[in-house]
Scaffold this motif. Structure first.
Motif, PDB file in Angstrom:
ATOM      1  N   PRO A  53     -73.530   2.720 -31.383  1.00 36.34           N
ATOM      2  CA  PRO A  53     -72.645   2.007 -30.464  1.00 36.34           C
ATOM      3  C   PRO A  53     -71.268   2.663 -30.441  1.00 36.34           C
ATOM      4  CG  PRO A  53     -72.668   0.852 -32.554  1.00 36.34           C
ATOM      5  CD  PRO A  53     -73.638   2.011 -32.681  1.00 36.34           C
ATOM      6  N   PRO A  54     -70.485   2.458 -29.377  1.00 36.46           N
ATOM      7  CA  PRO A  54     -69.132   3.007 -29.339  1.00 36.46           C
ATOM      8  C   PRO A  54     -68.311   2.452 -30.515  1.00 36.46           C
ATOM      9  CG  PRO A  54     -69.788   2.205 -27.179  1.00 36.46           C
ATOM     10  CD  PRO A  54     -70.823   1.733 -28.151  1.00 36.46           C
ATOM     11  N   ALA A  55     -67.761   3.358 -31.327  1.00 42.44           N
ATOM     12  CA  ALA A  55     -67.007   2.916 -32.505  1.00 42.44           C
ATOM     13  C   ALA A  55     -65.980   3.963 -32.903  1.00 42.44           C
ATOM     14  CB  ALA A  55     -67.958   2.643 -33.669  1.00 42.44           C
ATOM     15  N   VAL A  56     -64.919   3.491 -33.551  1.00 41.15           N
ATOM     16  CA  VAL A  56     -63.874   4.362 -34.084  1.00 41.15           C
ATOM     17  C   VAL A  56     -63.667   4.045 -35.555  1.00 41.15           C
ATOM     18  CG1 VAL A  56     -62.646   4.729 -31.907  1.00 41.15           C
ATOM     19  CG2 VAL A  56     -62.042   2.779 -33.352  1.00 41.15           C
ATOM     20  N   LEU A  57     -63.112   5.024 -36.278  1.00 41.69           N
ATOM     21  CA  LEU A  57     -62.652   4.836 -37.650  1.00 41.69           C
ATOM     22  C   LEU A  57     -61.136   4.732 -37.622  1.00 41.69           C
ATOM     23  CD1 LEU A  57     -64.554   7.572 -39.706  1.00 41.69           C
ATOM     24  CD2 LEU A  57     -65.054   5.136 -39.619  1.00 41.69           C
ATOM     25  N   VAL A  71     -60.350  -8.114 -41.147  1.00 42.58           N
ATOM     26  CA  VAL A  71     -61.577  -8.678 -41.706  1.00 42.58           C
ATOM     27  C   VAL A  71     -62.693  -8.470 -40.688  1.00 42.58           C
ATOM     28  CG1 VAL A  71     -60.399 -10.405 -43.143  1.00 42.58           C
ATOM     29  CG2 VAL A  71     -61.051 -10.980 -40.800  1.00 42.58           C
ATOM     30  N   PRO A  72     -63.946  -8.406 -41.156  1.00 44.28           N
ATOM     31  CA  PRO A  72     -65.050  -8.233 -40.207  1.00 44.28           C
ATOM     32  C   PRO A  72     -65.025  -9.292 -39.104  1.00 44.28           C
ATOM     33  CG  PRO A  72     -65.820  -7.856 -42.421  1.00 44.28           C
ATOM     34  CD  PRO A  72     -64.401  -8.364 -42.544  1.00 44.28           C
ATOM     35  N   THR A  73     -65.302  -8.865 -37.901  1.00 45.16           N
ATOM     36  CA  THR A  73     -65.347  -9.595 -36.626  1.00 45.16           C
ATOM     37  C   THR A  73     -63.956  -9.874 -36.044  1.00 45.16           C
ATOM     38  OG1 THR A  73     -65.435 -11.899 -37.416  1.00 45.16           O
ATOM     39  CG2 THR A  73     -67.549 -10.700 -37.253  1.00 45.16           C
ATOM     40  N   ALA A  74     -62.880  -9.521 -36.738  1.00 44.79           N
ATOM     41  CA  ALA A  74     -61.530  -9.706 -36.191  1.00 44.79           C
ATOM     42  C   ALA A  74     -61.309  -8.722 -35.044  1.00 44.79           C
ATOM     43  CB  ALA A  74     -60.475  -9.490 -37.260  1.00 44.79           C
ATOM     44  N   ALA A 130     -66.987  -3.203 -40.096  1.00 44.08           N
ATOM     45  CA  ALA A 130     -67.099  -3.002 -41.539  1.00 44.08           C
ATOM     46  C   ALA A 130     -65.827  -2.373 -42.075  1.00 44.08           C
ATOM     47  CB  ALA A 130     -68.297  -2.099 -41.843  1.00 44.08           C
ATOM     48  N   MET A 131     -65.639  -2.519 -43.381  1.00 41.63           N
ATOM     49  CA  MET A 131     -64.495  -1.908 -44.061  1.00 41.63           C
ATOM     50  C   MET A 131     -64.961  -1.358 -45.403  1.00 41.63           C
ATOM     51  SD  MET A 131     -61.488  -4.672 -43.186  1.00 41.63           S
ATOM     52  CE  MET A 131     -60.292  -3.864 -44.222  1.00 41.63           C
ATOM     53  N   LEU A 132     -64.366  -0.244 -45.796  1.00 35.68           N
ATOM     54  CA  LEU A 132     -64.669   0.391 -47.068  1.00 35.68           C
ATOM     55  C   LEU A 132     -63.357   0.743 -47.746  1.00 35.68           C
ATOM     56  CD1 LEU A 132     -66.642   1.870 -49.053  1.00 35.68           C
ATOM     57  CD2 LEU A 132     -66.330   3.878 -47.600  1.00 35.68           C
ATOM     58  N   ALA A 133     -63.130   0.221 -48.932  1.00 40.79           N
ATOM     59  CA  ALA A 133     -61.919   0.554 -49.681  1.00 40.79           C
ATOM     60  C   ALA A 133     -62.079   1.929 -50.310  1.00 40.79           C
ATOM     61  CB  ALA A 133     -61.674  -0.489 -50.767  1.00 40.79           C
ATOM     62  N   TYR A 134     -61.019   2.743 -50.206  1.00 40.88           N
ATOM     63  CA  TYR A 134     -61.026   4.055 -50.842  1.00 40.88           C
ATOM     64  C   TYR A 134     -59.595   4.420 -51.211  1.00 40.88           C
ATOM     65  CZ  TYR A 134     -62.353   8.738 -52.130  1.00 40.88           C
ATOM     66  OH  TYR A 134     -62.588   9.878 -52.847  1.00 40.88           O
ATOM     67  N   GLY A 135     -59.334   4.583 -52.479  1.00 39.10           N
ATOM     68  CA  GLY A 135     -57.979   4.921 -52.929  1.00 39.10           C
ATOM     69  C   GLY A 135     -57.002   3.853 -52.480  1.00 39.10           C
ATOM     70  N   THR A 136     -55.907   4.270 -51.866  1.00 43.87           N
ATOM     71  CA  THR A 136     -54.867   3.346 -51.407  1.00 43.87           C
ATOM     72  C   THR A 136     -55.152   2.755 -50.036  1.00 43.87           C
ATOM     73  OG1 THR A 136     -53.656   5.188 -50.433  1.00 43.87           O
ATOM     74  CG2 THR A 136     -53.064   4.561 -52.701  1.00 43.87           C
ATOM     75  N   HIS A 137     -56.230   3.178 -49.400  1.00 46.00           N
ATOM     76  CA  HIS A 137     -56.512   2.800 -48.018  1.00 46.00           C
ATOM     77  C   HIS A 137     -57.843   2.070 -47.859  1.00 46.00           C
ATOM     78  CE1 HIS A 137     -53.215   5.491 -47.267  1.00 46.00           C
ATOM     79  NE2 HIS A 137     -53.307   5.307 -45.961  1.00 46.00           N
ATOM     80  N   SER A 138     -58.039   1.511 -46.684  1.00 42.36           N
ATOM     81  CA  SER A 138     -59.341   1.018 -46.260  1.00 42.36           C
ATOM     82  C   SER A 138     -59.756   1.801 -45.033  1.00 42.36           C
ATOM     83  CB  SER A 138     -59.289  -0.472 -45.914  1.00 42.36           C
ATOM     84  OG  SER A 138     -59.198  -1.251 -47.075  1.00 42.36           O
ATOM     85  N   ILE A 139     -61.018   2.144 -44.992  1.00 44.89           N
ATOM     86  CA  ILE A 139     -61.601   2.780 -43.819  1.00 44.89           C
ATOM     87  C   ILE A 139     -62.204   1.651 -42.995  1.00 44.89           C
ATOM     88  CG2 ILE A 139     -63.334   4.414 -42.980  1.00 44.89           C
ATOM     89  CD1 ILE A 139     -63.071   5.696 -45.887  1.00 44.89           C
TER      90      ILE A 139
END
Length: 164
Positions: A53-57, A71-74, A130-139
């Motif tokens: 589906p059309p999506a961005v990071l 948060v998811p669905t926001a 979706a969200m993924l925590a990595y280091g100081t950031h979230s993807i």
């Protein structure tokens, strides 16, 4: 040091920062809904992920005011700035307090109730998948529900602390 990974030289963070300053990137303003109105920040770490589906990071520092709203669905608004919108970039990059940022630029309410920037290269209306925590950031993976594109192609590009 994590097991199995080589040790990191003390000067690597500075070298990495200098290397990444050489990476030219389009400037965007990412907007989410807050309890007292919209919250936005300038970001250069936004990229397309998939068409189906059309999506961005979107990569967001967890210390920002925007992050607490993700948060998811926001709903999320991603606005790709035009070359003539440097003042908008500066305001949302920390040049103005959060409550004054939307006074800079031609903002209008989008279908999802979030502001979208008039005159931008493109406006994406999204929801967070979706969200993924990595280091100081979230993807943040944001599914695109609507895209509006300006005819003229003249993006605002940022590199090494300056606009190109």
């Amino acid at each position: 040091m994590a097991e199995g990974y080589p040790s990191i030289p003390d000067d690597l963070p500075g070298q990495f920062r200098a290397a990444m300053r050489r990476l030219a990137a389009s400037v965007t303003v990412v907007v989410a809904k807050g309890d007292n109105g919209p919250v936005g920040m300038a970001a250069t770490s936004v990229t397309s992920l998939t068409v189906d589906p059309p999506a961005v990071l979107v990569c967001v520092n967890r210390a920002t005011a925007l992050h607490a709203l993700l948060v998811p669905t926001a709903p999320l608004s991603v606005n790709l700035l035009s070359r003539d919108q440097q003042e908008v970039s500066a305001a949302f990059g920390g040049g103005r307090p959060h409550e004054e940022r939307f006074s800079v630029g031609n903002w209008r309410e989008g279908d999802d109730g979030l502001p979208t920037l008039g005159g931008a290269q493109a406006n994406l209306s999204c929801v967070i998948d979706a969200m993924l925590a990595y280091g100081t950031h979230s993807i943040v993976i944001a599914r695109v529900l609507k895209a509006q594109v300006r005819d003229e192609v003249a993006p605002l590009i940022y590199q090494d602390g300056a606009y190109l």
